[in-house]
Design a protein around this motif. Structure first.
Motif, PDB file in Angstrom:
ATOM      1  N   UNK A   1       0.831  -1.210   0.000  1.00  0.00           N
ATOM      2  CA  UNK A   1       0.000   0.000   0.000  1.00  0.00           C
ATOM      3  C   UNK A   1       0.862   1.256   0.000  1.00  0.00           C
ATOM      4  N   UNK A   2       1.953   1.258   0.802  1.00  0.00           N
ATOM      5  CA  UNK A   2       2.846   2.421   0.849  1.00  0.00           C
ATOM      6  C   UNK A   2       3.489   2.657  -0.507  1.00  0.00           C
ATOM      7  N   UNK A   3       3.928   1.578  -1.140  1.00  0.00           N
ATOM      8  CA  UNK A   3       4.549   1.706  -2.462  1.00  0.00           C
ATOM      9  C   UNK A   3       3.545   2.255  -3.476  1.00  0.00           C
ATOM     10  N   UNK A   4       2.316   1.774  -3.415  1.00  0.00           N
ATOM     11  CA  UNK A   4       1.278   2.253  -4.325  1.00  0.00           C
ATOM     12  C   UNK A   4       1.032   3.748  -4.138  1.00  0.00           C
ATOM     13  N   UNK A   5       0.924   4.179  -2.874  1.00  0.00           N
ATOM     14  CA  UNK A   5       0.714   5.601  -2.587  1.00  0.00           C
ATOM     15  C   UNK A   5       1.881   6.446  -3.082  1.00  0.00           C
ATOM     16  N   UNK A   6       3.091   5.919  -2.894  1.00  0.00           N
ATOM     17  CA  UNK A   6       4.287   6.648  -3.336  1.00  0.00           C
ATOM     18  C   UNK A   6       4.319   6.784  -4.850  1.00  0.00           C
ATOM     19  N   UNK A   7       3.974   5.689  -5.544  1.00  0.00           N
ATOM     20  CA  UNK A   7       3.966   5.722  -7.017  1.00  0.00           C
ATOM     21  C   UNK A   7       2.931   6.721  -7.530  1.00  0.00           C
ATOM     22  N   UNK A   8       1.741   6.711  -6.919  1.00  0.00           N
ATOM     23  CA  UNK A   8       0.689   7.663  -7.321  1.00  0.00           C
ATOM     24  C   UNK A   8       1.178   9.100  -7.135  1.00  0.00           C
ATOM     25  N   UNK A   9       1.783   9.366  -5.994  1.00  0.00           N
ATOM     26  CA  UNK A   9       2.216  10.729  -5.680  1.00  0.00           C
ATOM     27  C   UNK A   9       3.308  11.196  -6.629  1.00  0.00           C
ATOM     28  N   UNK A  10       4.342  10.380  -6.791  1.00  0.00           N
ATOM     29  CA  UNK A  10       5.475  10.769  -7.634  1.00  0.00           C
ATOM     30  C   UNK A  10       5.033  10.932  -9.086  1.00  0.00           C
ATOM     31  N   UNK A  11       4.247   9.963  -9.575  1.00  0.00           N
ATOM     32  CA  UNK A  11       3.793  10.026 -10.972  1.00  0.00           C
ATOM     33  C   UNK A  11       2.926  11.251 -11.225  1.00  0.00           C
ATOM     34  N   UNK A  12       1.997  11.539 -10.309  1.00  0.00           N
ATOM     35  CA  UNK A  12       1.100  12.687 -10.474  1.00  0.00           C
ATOM     36  C   UNK A  12       1.875  14.003 -10.472  1.00  0.00           C
ATOM     37  N   UNK A  13       2.814  14.138  -9.528  1.00  0.00           N
ATOM     38  CA  UNK A  13       3.611  15.369  -9.461  1.00  0.00           C
ATOM     39  C   UNK A  13       4.484  15.532 -10.700  1.00  0.00           C
ATOM     40  N   UNK A  14       5.034  14.424 -11.191  1.00  0.00           N
ATOM     41  CA  UNK A  14       5.865  14.488 -12.392  1.00  0.00           C
ATOM     42  C   UNK A  14       5.041  14.916 -13.608  1.00  0.00           C
ATOM     43  N   UNK A  15       3.853  14.339 -13.743  1.00  0.00           N
ATOM     44  CA  UNK A  15       2.968  14.711 -14.856  1.00  0.00           C
ATOM     45  C   UNK A  15       2.570  16.179 -14.750  1.00  0.00           C
ATOM     46  N   UNK A  16       2.234  16.624 -13.532  1.00  0.00           N
ATOM     47  CA  UNK A  16       1.860  18.031 -13.328  1.00  0.00           C
ATOM     48  C   UNK A  16       3.017  18.959 -13.690  1.00  0.00           C
ATOM     49  N   UNK A  17       4.229  18.575 -13.299  1.00  0.00           N
ATOM     50  CA  UNK A  17       5.413  19.400 -13.613  1.00  0.00           C
ATOM     51  C   UNK A  17       5.617  19.501 -15.125  1.00  0.00           C
ATOM     52  N   UNK A  18       5.464  18.382 -15.834  1.00  0.00           N
ATOM     53  CA  UNK A  18       5.648  18.385 -17.291  1.00  0.00           C
ATOM     54  C   UNK A  18       4.569  19.219 -17.984  1.00  0.00           C
ATOM     55  N   UNK A  19       3.332  19.122 -17.491  1.00  0.00           N
ATOM     56  CA  UNK A  19       2.242  19.923 -18.069  1.00  0.00           C
ATOM     57  C   UNK A  19       2.523  21.415 -17.872  1.00  0.00           C
ATOM     58  N   UNK A  20       2.972  21.772 -16.667  1.00  0.00           N
ATOM     59  CA  UNK A  20       3.275  23.176 -16.386  1.00  0.00           C
ATOM     60  C   UNK A  20       4.454  23.663 -17.230  1.00  0.00           C
ATOM     61  N   UNK A  21       5.411  22.797 -17.445  1.00  0.00           N
ATOM     62  CA  UNK A  21       6.557  23.151 -18.290  1.00  0.00           C
ATOM     63  C   UNK A  21       6.092  23.424 -19.721  1.00  0.00           C
ATOM     64  N   UNK A  22       5.153  22.599 -20.194  1.00  0.00           N
ATOM     65  CA  UNK A  22       4.604  22.801 -21.535  1.00  0.00           C
ATOM     66  C   UNK A  22       3.800  24.095 -21.606  1.00  0.00           C
ATOM     67  N   UNK A  23       3.043  24.390 -20.554  1.00  0.00           N
ATOM     68  CA  UNK A  23       2.265  25.634 -20.519  1.00  0.00           C
ATOM     69  C   UNK A  23       3.187  26.849 -20.567  1.00  0.00           C
ATOM     70  N   UNK A  24       4.270  26.765 -19.772  1.00  0.00           N
ATOM     71  CA  UNK A  24       5.206  27.894 -19.726  1.00  0.00           C
ATOM     72  C   UNK A  24       5.942  28.075 -21.050  1.00  0.00           C
ATOM     73  N   UNK A  25       6.255  26.961 -21.720  1.00  0.00           N
ATOM     74  CA  UNK A  25       7.063  27.028 -22.937  1.00  0.00           C
ATOM     75  C   UNK A  25       6.253  27.408 -24.159  1.00  0.00           C
ATOM     76  N   UNK A  26       5.068  26.788 -24.313  1.00  0.00           N
ATOM     77  CA  UNK A  26       4.322  26.935 -25.564  1.00  0.00           C
ATOM     78  C   UNK A  26       3.077  27.815 -25.466  1.00  0.00           C
ATOM     79  N   UNK A  27       2.441  27.818 -24.332  1.00  0.00           N
ATOM     80  CA  UNK A  27       1.187  28.564 -24.222  1.00  0.00           C
ATOM     81  C   UNK A  27       1.405  29.953 -23.617  1.00  0.00           C
ATOM     82  N   UNK A  28       2.415  30.051 -22.776  1.00  0.00           N
ATOM     83  CA  UNK A  28       2.728  31.310 -22.101  1.00  0.00           C
ATOM     84  C   UNK A  28       1.537  31.809 -21.276  1.00  0.00           C
ATOM     85  N   UNK A  29       0.953  30.846 -20.511  1.00  0.00           N
ATOM     86  CA  UNK A  29      -0.170  31.177 -19.618  1.00  0.00           C
ATOM     87  C   UNK A  29       0.195  30.712 -18.215  1.00  0.00           C
ATOM     88  N   UNK A  30       1.140  31.421 -17.588  1.00  0.00           N
ATOM     89  CA  UNK A  30       1.688  30.997 -16.304  1.00  0.00           C
ATOM     90  C   UNK A  30       0.658  31.053 -15.176  1.00  0.00           C
TER      91      UNK A  30
END
Length: 348
Positions: free
Chosen positions: A1-30
């Protein structure tokens, strides 16, 4: 269960970071970037257990927004009022969602436990009623034989002894089924699957069935090919025996029992059908709960049979990673079907 929670957290934060990076780079809507991380924190808080992962992800999100997506870039600056408010908001979201999900899970657990206790109580009452009937019959017949040995005719004595034997066999089968379902439900018994030859399995089941029910024949429809299936052979034999016996016990008017096995898409499908009276519609949904059978008291001293054997079947098949279903046939009678994976899969 701990590993599952950790994977969910890390994966979600990584995806959010990449989306924000794309927004900052291409959309310019910070202005959208904090919203993305708030949604990420909300997602983590909802799908992880407890408060830790939601709060930690909120703190990480605040730091990420402040460090990578807020001017001046790549340095922390908490002197700006908006950054402080954003941090407090994200942590508050994490705490609120975690509290809500924790309460919901506790409520669901309490409700599930209450339903389970109700089912156990109903099952215990039904089993107690069923066991009392054969025990009373055994006690009465044995007392008559012991007290009237010299006056009983050989035919009557033989008939009473046969009744004692039949009631004892029924009690043994009931106890075996109860032990099986209790052990499997408790999780103390781990299914050990070994490759089992289908023909040998069916031969063993039919041999045991004929010894118990010599007056009933089983029509076989099995593949001619040499087939091996990973399973606990003893437990699957018990499933097939329970289904065949169920047809004998409950299939009023039944004249034919069919055992069919087919193989397709890496699955073996077992079917036990009969041409008897079928299953009452109101019983179909709860047929594997252990409460199948006539719940009305019987006046002819016959055992009602709670259907604990069908509950055992369901438990064993689920422990194998398979599925079991029941339905009525259009032409009349009942059909029980369960599937097993042909390729070895670890369900532990």
């Amino acid at each position: 269960m701990k590993l599952k929670n950790l994977i969910i957290s890390v994966t979600t934060l990584l995806v959010a970071f990449l989306i924000c990076l794309a927004i900052q780079t291409w959309i310019n809507a910070e202005a959208l970037i904090p919203t993305v991380f708030v949604l990420a924190v909300l997602f983590i808080s909802f799908f992880t257990k407890g408060y830790l992962y939601g709060v930690v992800s909120a703190i990480i999100s605040v730091l990420a927004v402040n460090y990578a997506f807020t001017f001046p870039y790549f340095q922390f600056d908490f002197t700006v009022y908006e950054n402080i408010v954003s941090a407090i908001a994200m942590i508050a979201v994490a705490l609120i969602i975690s509290t809500m999900t924790t309460k919901i899970r506790k409520h669901e657990a309490i409700k599930a436990e209450a339903e389970m206790e109700k089912m156990r109580a109903n099952l215990l009452r039904a089993i107690s009623h069923d066991i009392r009937t054969p025990l009373t019959s055994i006690y009465g017949s044995s007392s008559v034989i012991l007290e009237n040995k010299d006056t009983l005719s050989p035919e009557l004595e033989k008939q009473m002894l046969k009744g004692i034997r039949d009631d004892s066999k029924w009690l043994v089968r009931m106890v075996e089924n109860l032990l099986s379902v209790t052990k499997l439900d408790s999780g103390n018994v781990k299914i050990t699957k070994t490759p089992t030859v289908l023909d040998e399995l069916i031969d063993s089941v039919i041999h045991k069935f004929k010894r118990k029910y010599p007056d009933y024949a089983v029509k076989l429809q099995i593949p001619e090919d040499f087939i091996t299936i990973p399973m606990d052979a003893i437990l699957i034999e018990q499933v097939l025996m329970n289904l065949l016996e169920n047809a004998v016990i409950h299939g009023k008017g039944m004249t034919e029992i069919v055992l069919k096995v087919s193989v397709a898409f890496n699955k073996a499908t077992f079917e036990v059908s009969d041409n008897g009276c079928g299953i009452r519609e109101e019983k179909l949904k709860s047929i594997f709960s252990g409460m199948y059978g006539d719940t009305k008291s019987t006046g002819d001293n016959h055992k009602r049979n709670t259907g604990i054997g069908l509950s055992v079947c369901s438990t064993i098949i689920k422990a194998h990673g398979g599925e079991i279903t029941a339905e009525n046939l259009k032409k009349g009678g009942a059909l029980f079907r369960f599937t097993l994976d042909i390729e070895e899969v670890n369900y532990g």
